[in-house]
Enzyme design. Structure first.
Site, PDB file in Angstrom:
ATOM      1  N   GLY A   1       0.833  -1.205   0.000  1.00 51.29           N
ATOM      2  CA  GLY A   1       0.000   0.000   0.000  1.00 51.29           C
ATOM      3  C   GLY A   1       0.858   1.241   0.000  1.00 51.29           C
ATOM      4  O   GLY A   1       2.093   1.167   0.001  1.00 51.29           O
TER       5      GLY A   1
ATOM      6  N   GLY B   1       2.860   1.198   3.425  1.00 49.30           N
ATOM      7  CA  GLY B   1       3.819   0.144   3.727  1.00 49.30           C
ATOM      8  C   GLY B   1       3.439  -1.191   3.119  1.00 49.30           C
ATOM      9  O   GLY B   1       2.575  -1.272   2.251  1.00 49.30           O
TER      10      GLY B   1
ATOM     11  N   VAL C   1       2.462  -5.417   3.830  1.00 51.54           N
ATOM     12  CA  VAL C   1       1.891  -6.348   4.803  1.00 51.54           C
ATOM     13  C   VAL C   1       2.397  -7.757   4.494  1.00 51.54           C
ATOM     14  O   VAL C   1       2.323  -8.210   3.342  1.00 51.54           O
ATOM     15  CB  VAL C   1       0.351  -6.318   4.773  1.00 51.54           C
ATOM     16  CG1 VAL C   1      -0.219  -7.301   5.794  1.00 51.54           C
ATOM     17  CG2 VAL C   1      -0.155  -4.909   5.060  1.00 51.54           C
TER      18      VAL C   1
ATOM     19  N   ASP D   1     -10.112   6.165   2.926  1.00 53.36           N
ATOM     20  CA  ASP D   1      -9.635   5.357   1.797  1.00 53.36           C
ATOM     21  C   ASP D   1     -10.473   4.084   1.649  1.00 53.36           C
ATOM     22  O   ASP D   1      -9.944   2.979   1.554  1.00 53.36           O
ATOM     23  CB  ASP D   1      -8.150   5.000   1.971  1.00 53.36           C
ATOM     24  CG  ASP D   1      -7.503   4.579   0.646  1.00 53.36           C
ATOM     25  OD1 ASP D   1      -8.110   4.835  -0.410  1.00 53.36           O
ATOM     26  OD2 ASP D   1      -6.408   4.006   0.681  1.00 53.36           O
TER      27      ASP D   1
END
Length: 668
Positions: free
Chosen positions: A397, A400, A402, A511
């Site tokens: 994203g 960062g 995941v 978002d």
């Protein structure tokens, strides 16, 4: 070159020169070496037609079948450096009356490259996508889908000053951070692509329309070249090329005659097969060309008598080497001890800096909502994620990456690693917000690690991916039914109603999109990714911020006023609701012009009373028209251009639940 040669400790006369080309075949074209499996002229000189190199009259090598100029070949890492086109968007007058018309931007043909069917792909590790211009969206397309894109912004006055500086002969050095220029990573397995560029706002004109896009290896250098050219010179250099790197593999296996080489199965050009080709390399202690007989060589001659016995000089050298090895091992051991000490001290420093001591006290006293919250050590999370291996990545994203991890007790978790160049405020923002939320349809925060510069967050693992994946890459054996879609819409609406109205302080997600809605093992919806979310005072009605969001989901009113309200989340949810109804993506550049933006096209279909033409056929088969129409009307209200006319998430949640009840009663 062998490392001993590079260090100057070994004379070239003591090394067998490796054979790089087939016997009787030319090795050089101009200043470029053409090693096998590449070759020129005779078919015996190259492995297959894709590797045929044409040395043109000006001593310039080209890959013949794809007509790209070659600047370097490295068979040890299986790469070819080529000159790749820079695509230049020009502007042509759209009419005589300049006050009523605007220049029509076009990209000079060709607007893309195709390597389809070849053993070559663009290296995603060594290349980047770059767009240069003023107020433009640059998109990279492959296989009729957008695979990368970025936004470059600037004001007309800034652009004018830039052009004046260039015209006056001043050198301009730009970074590439979204102002005048932007970059994006390219995907793996990229064998074909096209480039498009659009103005960022309807009605605005990118001054001069001097826009460029390219895939390049050394993009900063290429960008500096473009910026520092005068406009007249740019028009003469539309076909300017930038250096890019291709990776290759052997698609059709042939007999490798090289000794001291090893060949392994690879899948460089295809993600759909376990192996799509082969790559070779020289064994440890050898170097050269692993694809040809005599290509991998070792250093040996000086140290032996003619009868093959070692010389006195060799024995002295061996003893000296043994002493050096022992010394090096000792130094390495000392280095490792010191490295571990520094790493431990660094972890302790970050832990204190990030408030670990205070958080430990809060956890030990079980205050607040931290009863099941845990502080993880960096060592624990590194072991869980196999040192943050790329194979464990669940998603990337803006804030960062995941990773999927398994703890020592066997529990599966998701670990979010914020970008190093980011700010710790991003971590604090998501940590504070998620620690305040307790809702079954919001992803749960399990703990954090404070032993890194930007702390890590640990969440519950949601196994069935995102709603986007499930909608647009549907499994034929488990399709998304009308009932499932309505249930997911109700759950997401309930979560947003909770954030807006029931949390201790109102929370704007900022978002909402189908990629931020996860599906658990029972396909219950979980709202995720609170990196850009904001918690506001109860008395506040809006939040004034720099515009952030995702193209296709962004509230037009927020885009123009920079004021984010709870109704901005309602608009984004409206787009998700239309996705659920139609099964279509929010933005599609392969669709007709009027249908490229899903929200706008949906409103048009509603106004023309032909909304059932774009509703997913499965929904039309399973659901009742009156229930589908009720959801469509609600979605239209959510997408109203004026935020004040949109319903609240409470009203949306109640209406969706009412439709659900009507549907259940009609089946009873």
């Amino acid at each position: 070159m062998h490392p001993l040669l590079a260090s100057g400790k070994l004379d070239l006369q003591f090394l067998h020169d490796p054979i790089m080309a087939q016997p009787g075949c030319d090795l050089m074209c101009g200043d470029v070496e053409i090693p096998y499996p590449f070759g020129m002229k005779d078919p015996k000189c190259y492995a297959e037609e894709w590797f045929q190199v044409e040395c043109k009259s000006n001593h310039t090598p080209y890959l013949k079948l794809i007509n790209l100029e070659v600047t370097a070949i490295d068979v040890n890492i299986s790469t070819v450096e080529v000159k790749n086109p820079v695509f230049h968007r020009k502007c042509h007058d759209g009419g005589k009356d300049s006050s009523l018309s605007r220049p029509k931007p076009t990209i000079e043909d060709p607007a893309g490259i195709s390597l389809r069917g070849s053993p070559f792909v663009y290296s995603n590790k060594r290349n980047t996508f770059v767009a240069f211009g003023c107020n433009i969206l640059g998109f990279l397309h492959s296989n009729r889908s957008v695979v990368a894109g970025c936004v470059s912004v600037c004001g007309p006055k800034e652009f004018t000053r830039l052009k004046k500086s260039v015209a006056s002969g001043k050198k301009v050095n730009l970074g590439c951070h979204g102002k005048f220029c932007c970059v994006a990573s390219i995907p793996s397995y990229l064998s074909e692509y096209e480039v498009t560029m659009e103005d960022i706002r309807n009605g605005s004109i990118a001054p001069g329309c001097d826009d460029y896009a390219l895939i390049a290896k050394k993009w900063r250098k290429e960008l500096t070249w473009m910026v520092n050219q005068k406009e007249s010179e740019l028009k003469k250099n539309v076909s300017h090329y930038a250096h890019a790197v291709l990776e290759f593999e052997i698609l059709n296996w042939f007999n490798i005659e090289a000794t001291n080489a090893e060949c392994l199965k690879t899948n460089v050009t295809s993600s759909k097969m376990e192996n799509s080709g082969w790559r070779c390399k020289c064994r440890v202690g050898f170097h050269g060309n692993p694809y040809i007989a005599g290509g991998c060589v070792v250093i040996r001659d000086r140290w032996y008598h003619s009868e093959g016995t070692p010389t006195k000089e060799l024995m002295v050298g061996l003893l000296s080497s043994l002493g050096s090895i022992i010394l090096l091992l000792g130094l390495r051991w000392l280095y490792e001890v010191e490295r571990k000490r520094i790493a431990k001290k660094s972890r302790e420093s970050f832990f204190k800096k990030n408030g670990g001591v205070l958080l430990e006290k809060v956890l030990s006293s079980s205050e607040g909502s931290f009863d099941k919250f845990k502080l993880f050590s960096l060592k624990e999370l590194e072991k869980a994620t196999n040192h943050f291996n790329v194979n464990r990545i669940l998603g990337n994203g803006g804030e960062g990456t995941v990773y999927k991890g398994m703890l020592l007790d066997g529990k599966i978790v998701a670990v979010k690693k914020f970008k190093v160049q980011g700010k710790i405020e991003q971590f604090i923002n998501e940590f504070v917000i998620l620690s305040q939320i307790d809702h079954r349809n919001v992803v749960k925060l399990l703990g954090c690690c404070l032993e890194t510069e930007i702390p890590l967050l640990v969440y519950e693992f949601i196994p069935n991916g995102t709603l986007f994946q499930y909608l647009h890459d549907q499994d034929a054996y488990l399709p998304m039914t009308w009932e499932m879609r309505l249930k997911i819409a109700i759950e997401v609406a309930g979560a947003l109603f909770y954030l807006h109205s029931a949390a201790s302080k109102p929370i704007y997600h900022r978002d909402i999109k189908s990629t931020n809605i996860l599906l658990d093992e029972k396909y219950n919806a979980k709202v995720a990714d609170f990196g850009t979310s904001k918690m506001i005072a109860i008395e506040d009605t809006h939040l004034t911020t720099i515009v952030k969001g995702t193209f296709g989901y962004l509230d037009p009113e927020y885009f123009h006023t920079s004021q984010f309200t709870d109704k901005s989340d309602v608009y984004s949810f409206g787009v998700v609701l239309v996705e659920l109804l139609t099964g279509q993506k929010p933005v599609s550049f392969v669709a007709p012009d009027e249908a490229q933006n899903l929200a706008s096209y949906f409103i048009l279909c509603m106004e023309e009373k032909r909304v059932f033409d774009i509703i997913d056929k499965r929904i039309m088969w399973e659901g009742r028209r009156k229930h589908i129409n009720a959801v469509a009307k609600l979605a239209k209200r959510c997408l109203d251009l004026k935020g004040i006319k949109r319903p609240s998430m409470k009203e949306v949640s109640m209406q969706l639940y009412g439709i659900w009840e009507l549907q259940r009663n009609s089946r009873a």
